[in-house]
Design a protein around this motif. Sequence first.
Motif, PDB file in Angstrom:
ATOM      1  N   TRP A 183       6.625  12.364   3.564  1.00 44.09           N
ATOM      2  CA  TRP A 183       5.000  12.439   3.753  1.00 44.09           C
ATOM      3  C   TRP A 183       4.298  10.987   3.728  1.00 44.09           C
ATOM      4  CZ3 TRP A 183       6.274  15.484   6.697  1.00 44.09           C
ATOM      5  CH2 TRP A 183       7.342  16.920   6.442  1.00 44.09           C
ATOM      6  N   VAL A 184       5.144  10.068   3.067  1.00 41.56           N
ATOM      7  CA  VAL A 184       3.384   8.886   3.616  1.00 41.56           C
ATOM      8  C   VAL A 184       3.861   7.777   4.445  1.00 41.56           C
ATOM      9  CG1 VAL A 184       2.517   6.831   2.304  1.00 41.56           C
ATOM     10  CG2 VAL A 184       3.745   8.964   0.817  1.00 41.56           C
ATOM     11  N   LEU A 222       0.596  -1.253  -0.309  1.00 43.43           N
ATOM     12  CA  LEU A 222      -0.366  -0.157  -0.400  1.00 43.43           C
ATOM     13  C   LEU A 222       1.141   1.159  -0.329  1.00 43.43           C
ATOM     14  CD1 LEU A 222      -2.576  -1.166   2.907  1.00 43.43           C
ATOM     15  CD2 LEU A 222      -2.740  -0.918   0.405  1.00 43.43           C
ATOM     16  N   PHE A 223       1.911   1.089   0.767  1.00 42.94           N
ATOM     17  CA  PHE A 223       2.624   2.428   0.486  1.00 42.94           C
ATOM     18  C   PHE A 223       3.620   2.633  -0.500  1.00 42.94           C
ATOM     19  CE2 PHE A 223       7.374   3.566   1.789  1.00 42.94           C
ATOM     20  CZ  PHE A 223       6.821   4.680   2.779  1.00 42.94           C
ATOM     21  N   ASN A 224       4.228   1.710  -1.016  1.00 46.71           N
ATOM     22  CA  ASN A 224       4.938   1.419  -2.195  1.00 46.71           C
ATOM     23  C   ASN A 224       3.749   2.221  -3.032  1.00 46.71           C
ATOM     24  OD1 ASN A 224       7.013   1.311  -1.256  1.00 46.71           O
ATOM     25  ND2 ASN A 224       6.845  -1.282  -1.877  1.00 46.71           N
ATOM     26  N   GLY A 225       2.564   1.554  -3.364  1.00 43.52           N
ATOM     27  CA  GLY A 225       1.546   2.415  -4.228  1.00 43.52           C
ATOM     28  C   GLY A 225       1.328   3.747  -3.997  1.00 43.52           C
ATOM     29  N   LEU A 235      -0.884   7.329   5.066  1.00 42.38           N
ATOM     30  CA  LEU A 235      -1.377   7.718   4.770  1.00 42.38           C
ATOM     31  C   LEU A 235      -0.757   8.812   3.714  1.00 42.38           C
ATOM     32  CD1 LEU A 235      -2.942   9.447   8.338  1.00 42.38           C
ATOM     33  CD2 LEU A 235      -4.382   7.979   6.907  1.00 42.38           C
ATOM     34  N   ASP A 236      -1.232   9.706   3.032  1.00 39.78           N
ATOM     35  CA  ASP A 236      -0.385  10.945   1.861  1.00 39.78           C
ATOM     36  C   ASP A 236      -0.448  12.046   3.202  1.00 39.78           C
ATOM     37  OD1 ASP A 236       1.149  12.093   0.792  1.00 39.78           O
ATOM     38  OD2 ASP A 236      -0.063  12.566  -1.194  1.00 39.78           O
ATOM     39  N   LEU A 237       0.300  12.286   4.234  1.00 43.73           N
ATOM     40  CA  LEU A 237       0.373  13.398   5.037  1.00 43.73           C
ATOM     41  C   LEU A 237       0.482  14.377   3.758  1.00 43.73           C
ATOM     42  CD1 LEU A 237       2.343  13.200   8.066  1.00 43.73           C
ATOM     43  CD2 LEU A 237       0.147  12.443   7.502  1.00 43.73           C
ATOM     44  N   ASP A 238       0.423  14.815   2.514  1.00 45.38           N
ATOM     45  CA  ASP A 238       0.559  16.266   2.153  1.00 45.38           C
ATOM     46  C   ASP A 238      -1.248  16.654   1.440  1.00 45.38           C
ATOM     47  OD1 ASP A 238       2.613  17.351   0.589  1.00 45.38           O
ATOM     48  OD2 ASP A 238       2.906  15.274  -0.265  1.00 45.38           O
ATOM     49  N   ASN A 239      -2.258  14.550   1.584  1.00 43.96           N
ATOM     50  CA  ASN A 239      -3.576  15.146   1.552  1.00 43.96           C
ATOM     51  C   ASN A 239      -3.717  15.835   2.877  1.00 43.96           C
ATOM     52  OD1 ASN A 239      -3.984  13.591  -0.799  1.00 43.96           O
ATOM     53  ND2 ASN A 239      -3.665  12.087   0.347  1.00 43.96           N
ATOM     54  N   ILE A 249       5.741   9.824  -7.075  1.00 44.19           N
ATOM     55  CA  ILE A 249       6.434  10.279  -8.163  1.00 44.19           C
ATOM     56  C   ILE A 249       5.661  10.132  -9.706  1.00 44.19           C
ATOM     57  CG2 ILE A 249       8.229   8.878  -9.246  1.00 44.19           C
ATOM     58  CD1 ILE A 249       8.542   7.368  -6.549  1.00 44.19           C
ATOM     59  N   LYS A 250       5.197   9.741 -10.054  1.00 43.87           N
ATOM     60  CA  LYS A 250       4.491   9.412 -11.448  1.00 43.87           C
ATOM     61  C   LYS A 250       4.079  11.327 -11.149  1.00 43.87           C
ATOM     62  CE  LYS A 250       1.497   8.023 -14.749  1.00 43.87           C
ATOM     63  NZ  LYS A 250       0.513   6.719 -15.448  1.00 43.87           N
ATOM     64  N   ASN A 251       3.343  11.910 -10.150  1.00 42.13           N
ATOM     65  CA  ASN A 251       2.425  12.428  -9.994  1.00 42.13           C
ATOM     66  C   ASN A 251       3.837  14.184 -10.479  1.00 42.13           C
ATOM     67  OD1 ASN A 251      -0.543  12.358 -10.121  1.00 42.13           O
ATOM     68  ND2 ASN A 251       0.153  12.908  -8.103  1.00 42.13           N
ATOM     69  N   ARG A 252       4.562  14.359  -9.548  1.00 41.17           N
ATOM     70  CA  ARG A 252       5.948  14.490  -9.656  1.00 41.17           C
ATOM     71  C   ARG A 252       7.119  14.781 -11.131  1.00 41.17           C
ATOM     72  NH1 ARG A 252       9.737  15.081  -5.010  1.00 41.17           N
ATOM     73  NH2 ARG A 252       7.259  15.432  -3.739  1.00 41.17           N
TER      74      ARG A 252
END
Length: 232
Positions: free
Chosen positions: A168-169, A25-28, A106-110, A34-37
């Motif tokens: 931040w994950v 889940l974490f790596n997903g 969690l993605d803490l960016d959220n 990474i793709k977004n960046r």
Amino acid sequence: MNKKIQFQDIGNKDFKETWEHQEDLFNGILDIKIKNRREDAGLETPNYFLFVEHPHVYTLGKSGDIDNLLLSEEQLKEKEVTFYKINRGGDITYHGPGQIVGYPILDLDNFFTDIHKYLRFLEEMVILTLAEYDISATRSEGETGVWLDAGTPFARKICAMGVRASRWVTMHGFALNVNADLGYFDHIIPCGIKGKAVTSLHVELGLEKVNEEEVKKKLLKHFTTLFEAEFV
């Protein structure tokens, strides 16, 4: 920002299997970030929250000291306890039946990009939950987790915490003793802190057994309030 959290109660599950599930889940989430960046893909990152109960296991964090495990390999086998060195912060801890283990991935960016605040919110979730049982719990200065009678000779830990974060994950999380067999803590120096006791909610309430499902509901309620999140 995606504040929806996919909730999974996976019941009683081997620590290693659960660790691998967390890693997936974490790596997903990391792959999406990474793709977004790289591609400015604008994809939403998911969040997860797992509840689990582990068979008897000791886990040692990456900065931990193996000398804080007081059993030999042979003795571990005799007691049917597994042992793993893992990639969270913190020292050694115990997981087992009667303990509610929570893994927010969690993605803490959220939410907010502040690991210190994240840990304090996890502690606050537990403190507010225990308050519903008329248990006055607090933090102990310089020691992550939740304590009773902190700063006194009667200080005892009721909830241990250890997390890992990258970009931040988060992964790993907290372990709250609800109906735990405290004898298993005698074979380690919990969190590497000498001379501090460990307790469990059923001991503090003088009950044979506390309703764990009820405790889980209270934890989730306070988590959603603190993180302004929604479970799906």
